[in-house]
Enzyme design. Structure first.
Site, PDB file in Angstrom:
ATOM      1  N   ALA A 186      -2.700   5.292   2.859  1.00 17.34           N
ATOM      2  CA  ALA A 186      -3.850   4.868   2.086  1.00 17.34           C
ATOM      3  C   ALA A 186      -4.912   4.065   2.787  1.00 17.34           C
ATOM      4  O   ALA A 186      -5.932   4.013   2.567  1.00 17.34           O
ATOM      5  CB  ALA A 186      -3.286   4.124   0.871  1.00 17.34           C
ATOM      6  N   SER A 235       0.837  -1.269  -0.020  1.00 17.97           N
ATOM      7  CA  SER A 235       0.106  -0.008  -0.068  1.00 17.97           C
ATOM      8  C   SER A 235       0.983   1.251  -0.140  1.00 17.97           C
ATOM      9  O   SER A 235       2.045   1.164   0.435  1.00 17.97           O
ATOM     10  CB  SER A 235      -0.815  -0.042   1.217  1.00 17.97           C
ATOM     11  N   ASP A 236       0.377   2.451  -0.624  1.00 18.70           N
ATOM     12  CA  ASP A 236       0.928   3.527  -0.462  1.00 18.70           C
ATOM     13  C   ASP A 236       0.804   4.211   1.256  1.00 18.70           C
ATOM     14  O   ASP A 236      -0.019   3.602   1.664  1.00 18.70           O
ATOM     15  CB  ASP A 236       0.490   4.523  -1.418  1.00 18.70           C
ATOM     16  N   ALA A 237       1.697   4.927   1.486  1.00 16.93           N
ATOM     17  CA  ALA A 237       1.901   5.464   2.789  1.00 16.93           C
ATOM     18  C   ALA A 237       0.522   6.268   3.327  1.00 16.93           C
ATOM     19  O   ALA A 237      -0.056   7.054   2.678  1.00 16.93           O
ATOM     20  CB  ALA A 237       3.003   6.561   2.996  1.00 16.93           C
TER      21      ALA A 237
END
Length: 939
Positions: A243, A239-241
């Site tokens: 998100a 995952s993106d930070a």
């Protein structure tokens, strides 16, 4: 096998069996712990801690000093996969070498970024390679192969592609939805990711913050339907930070974090990047989802299995046989030479009316805000070596032949208490200086022991730079930028603007005959207190006195020179970066004045744009004899530019994206329909300032002998390129294709192959390409398939997308697409041919698409050539929301009034009579908040 050496440690077993054994030994709690970015050690099994995520976009970032290569868009401008593979190999090698010294350096590298440079106003354009899917894919394959290494079993590093999917805006990036029609999805956005995944050089993918068709990327069914269907290799989805939390906190897509986390895990996310190093929040949510029955043990095991696969590939459990474990090559002569080579290959000569190359002995004026700069960006490592254009031109042409004028405005600032003064650094400030005396911004950041500014009788002269949009930086005489520390005081303490929140930028606001100075980082105004200058709610009214205008200094330097080099561009931390889109394509006004002043004083002026993105400079193009562009070129940027200007290297970079003439050429940044809005070189109907693929050299090249023939599933194409000039040079031979009489809108031309080759004067090379027939196709929405229509196709060979030298026609056989067979399956609302004022939205939170009028206003869909056969007698629409649907076909009209049945995900089927036969276009009008999912027809 003993307990001290369990089967998962046995290198003779297959990887799958070793993973099975390790998984079986892990408790549920230990498995859940592995799902956070910072997975703790399992000490009882001797399994080390592991983290996903190490930035390595164009060098190792955020971990200190490393070799810094050109920005990604600069690597894209090289059009050279072999070069980029070597850069990836060097970066991966330095990751390994740095990890040997610092266990915080991770081997799961989050690079490269393959988002397409669809719109040049996107703030993160510097991170991508190109607006073209084929070029992006080719460069990404090369870079990931270098990062991965070529060992059949072990990986040097484990690359993760960013950011899945259709991510091209920074403003509201966590809440905006990209409306991506099926043709754009299949023909454009997916293609940027697919090549590297199919090449087997990618360990994973990171979903983007945004939503696509109304559904967050982190719960997208595309992760399974497309991404993981392209390979049998396990792909780690990181995952993106932040998100995972966004799914509830900003997007409000789910009511609880347990629901959101379960949905992401089931969609395919394996590693949750959230709450920094504190894993307890995410593991608590996963455990809660398990207790609530939202996920089961199999969901957790599937994600952990993919994580472990990557760790085995990285040699974690086989340190004795891992061929990359002992790597210690760091900042080697080879890496330094490669950084210079990459920077040279990234330089694009846009125009040259004979001014370049510079003659030996010429008196050169080097001017401009970036003339003595070597800028880094958010994803750069800390420079070990630094080369500016000024330094390099001094070295190449001799200090006596080079003069310099930066072009900043020299100002003094006064308030009621007196003139703004910059005090000398306090005792101990030298501790923040490196071996060469340069201030280390990492050591200066947040320093409160440096003296704050004061107001008194003796004014300090400050260098004022306007970066556009009224955003200013102010620099003291010793080269340090005014910055605001955590205590709120303003100090001259920063070596460069930078940081996630840039504390070195200000704006001037007219007020009571003077100006307020607002600090952009805090939003507060600069005020004067007894103990110094600080930011506060109420600001001081300042008078700004200009001691010297930058254009005056530039004009003086230009008038006394044989040639003027104006170096303009951007600071990668200001006005266009992560979290911030660009407001305009225009060069900032201060820099626009500088090149005009130079040209007025000396018409022999070249404009060099060193920037992360294109500019619209039509007047400079018309007036100046030479223009160049290069992305920020890393540690060797200045040397590379000087070598090109001097003719030591013939430039051969090519534009990886279109340069437009004005903002008016661009659609809205959030319009992702490149077909409908005629975006990128594929569909743009205007005249670009500089075309995709454009770039000149100091040589000239001839093209001849184009041949093209079909051979099974390939089109074999060949032509000869000859250096007809007087100097050795690279040329980038480009091959485009176009469908002559397509049944649907197709690109005016589309890149299908390219090759960068080096030719001596008079030298020739026969260039051959095997182009898959499928590359000529498109996504047939009428039949839900990839199709190559029968008909005539042109193959176009040349030096850019508009500089076509040779054309060959090729007749392709096949089955015509035919009209839409609507009687059996009806029409998916998102499978339209044309649209106006609509957006694609999520049919459910799990899967499916619907279409709605943008903003709840009015929209229209068009479906071409619908085949109703011998006739239908009725029509149905599957709808949710509230509003109306108006259908028109063959002169007949039907209107459905849609009452709200309970929200956007509660669908109803409405019926009406409709008598129509044969083949006709169908139009649908949408009004209100209605969501249309499907149109059906009955006999």
């Amino acid at each position: 096998m003993t307990d001290l050496q369990p089967p998962f440690r046995d290198p003779q077993l297959s990887q799958d069996k070793r993973i099975d054994d390790l998984l079986a030994r892990l408790t549920t709690g230990e498995r859940i712990a592995m799902l956070h970015q910072f997975a703790p050690a399992v000490e009882r099994l001797g399994v080390a801690a592991f983290r996903t995520g190490q930035e390595a976009l164009h060098g190792v970032a955020w971990m200190g000093r490393a070799t810094v290569f050109p920005q990604a868009v600069g690597l894209g401008a090289s059009w050279n996969e072999e070069l980029v593979r070597r850069v990836g190999e060097a970066v991966g090698t330095e990751v390994r070498a740095m990890r040997a010294q610092d266990g915080r350096v991770g081997l799961n590298v989050w690079a490269p970024t393959v988002n397409l440079l669809r719109n040049p106003l996107w703030g993160r354009g510097e991170e991508g390679y190109s607006e073209d899917a084929a070029l992006t894919s080719a460069i990404a394959v090369a870079y990931t192969r270098g990062l991965r290494g070529d060992h059949p079993r072990f990986w040097r590093t484990a690359p993760v592609l960013k950011h899945w999917l259709a991510h091209n805006n920074e403003v509201n990036r966590d809440t905006s939805s990209s409306s991506v029609r099926p043709r754009v999805l299949h023909e454009y956005d997916l293609r940027a990711f697919r090549g590297a995944v199919e090449a087997g050089a990618v360990a994973g993918v990171m979903p983007a913050y945004n939503l696509v068709n109304g559904r967050p990327n982190h719960v997208s069914p595309y992760l399974g339907e497309h991404l993981r269907a392209w390979t049998d290799q396990p792909l780690l989805i990181c995952s993106d930070a932040g998100a995972p939390s966004n799914l509830v906190d900003s997007e409000h897509y789910f009511d609880t974090h347990e629901e959101a986390t379960a949905a992401a895990l089931k969609a395919g996310v394996d590693s949750f990047t959230d709450h920094g190093t504190d894993s307890s929040v995410m593991t608590g949510r996963i455990s809660g989802a398990l207790r609530q029955g939202l996920i089961d043990e199999d969901d957790i095991e599937a994600a952990v299995r993919r994580q472990l696969a990557v760790r085995f590939m990285l040699g974690e459990f086989d340190p004795e046989t891992d061929p990359y474990a002992a790597t210690d090559d760091f900042d080697t002569p080879e890496h330094r030479a490669l950084a210079l080579e990459a920077a040279e290959q990234a330089v694009v000569l846009l125009k040259n009316d004979g001014l370049l190359p510079l003659a030996d002995g010429a008196r050169i004026a080097v001017v401009g805000l970036l003339a003595d700069e070597c800028k880094t960006d958010w994803y750069s490592g800390t420079l070990i070596h630094r080369s500016t254009p000024l330094d390099a031109l001094y070295e190449r042409f001799g200090a006596a032949n080079v003069t310099f004028a930066e072009g900043v405005d020299r100002v003094r600032i006064r308030c009621a208490a007196g003139w703004l003064q910059v005090a000398e650094a306090a005792e101990g400030a030298a501790d923040a200086r490196g071996a060469e005396g340069a201030l280390d911004p990492a050591l200066l950041a947040g320093r409160t022991d440096l003296p704050p500014l004061t107001c008194g009788d003796a004014p300090s002269e400050l260098a004022l730079t306007d970066w556009g949009g009224g955003v200013l930086t102010l620099r003291a005489a010793d080269g340090r930028y005014l910055s605001v520390a955590d205590d709120g005081f303003v100090r001259a303490s920063a070596d460069q603007p930078g940081g996630w929140v840039v504390q070195e930028t200000f704006t001037l606001e007219e007020h009571d005959g003077g100006h307020l100075l607002r600090h952009t980082g805090t939003g507060r105004h600069v005020s004067v207190a007894a103990d110094g200058v600080k930011v506060a709610e109420a600001g001081e009214v300042f008078e700004i006195e200009t001691a010297e205008r930058g254009e005056d200094a530039v004009a003086r330097a230009a008038a006394d020179a044989d040639v003027v080099i104006v170096v303009a561009g951007n600071d990668p931390h200001i006005n266009g970066r992560e979290t911030e889109d660009r407001p305009t394509l225009a060069l900032p006004p201060q820099q626009d004045r500088l090149w005009r002043a130079a040209s007025a004083a000396n018409p022999r002026t070249a404009l060099v744009m060193t920037s992360a993105y294109p500019y619209a400079v039509p007047e400079a193009q018309a007036e100046l004899p030479a223009l160049l562009w290069t992305a920020h070129g890393g540690q060797a940027a200045g040397t590379a530019l000087a070598r090109v200007l001097a003719g030591d290297v013939s430039p051969a970079g090519r534009l990886p994206q279109t340069w437009y003439g004005s903002d008016a050429d661009l659609p809205d940044l959030l319009d992702y329909d490149i077909i409908g809005s005629r975006q990128t070189y594929l569909y743009f109907e205007g005249t670009p300032l500089y075309a995709f693929g454009h770039g000149l050299s100091y040589a000239s090249f001839g093209y001849e002998g184009l041949t093209a023939e079909r051979d099974g599933d390939l089109v074999r194409v060949g032509f000869t390129v000859t250096n007809t000039g007087a100097v050795a040079s690279d040329e980038v031979a480009q091959l485009y294709a176009r469908a002559v009489d397509a049944s649907v809108p197709r690109p005016s031309r589309e890149l299908v192959a390219h090759r960068r080759l080096h030719l001596s004067p008079g030298g020739s090379e026969r260039v051959s390409f095997d182009v898959p027939v499928s590359a000529l196709g498109h996504w047939d929405v009428a039949h839900g398939r990839w199709a190559v229509e029968p008909g005539t196709y042109e193959l176009l060979a040349g030096a850019s997308s508009t500089d076509v030298r040779l054309t060959a026609s090729l007749a392709m056989e096949g089955d015509p697409a035919g009209p839409r067979p609507v009687r059996t399956h009806g029409l998916g609302a998102a499978d339209f041919d044309e649209q106006r004022g609509t957006e694609i939205v999520d049919r459910t939170k799990v899967s499916g698409d619907a279409v709605a009028a943008t903003g709840g206003a009015e929209g229209e869909l068009v479906f071409r050539a619908c085949d109703f056969g011998a006739g239908v007698g009725g029509v149905t629409v599957v709808v949710a929301g509230e509003g109306s649907v108006a259908l028109e076909v063959a002169g007949r009209a039907v209107r459905f009034d849609v009452p709200d049945a309970g929200g956007p995900y509660v669908y109803a089927t409405l019926e009406a009579g409709l008598q129509v036969s044969g083949v006709h276009d169908l139009r649908l009008g949408l009004r209100g908040s209605v969501r249309l999912a499907h149109i059906g027809f009955s006999g």
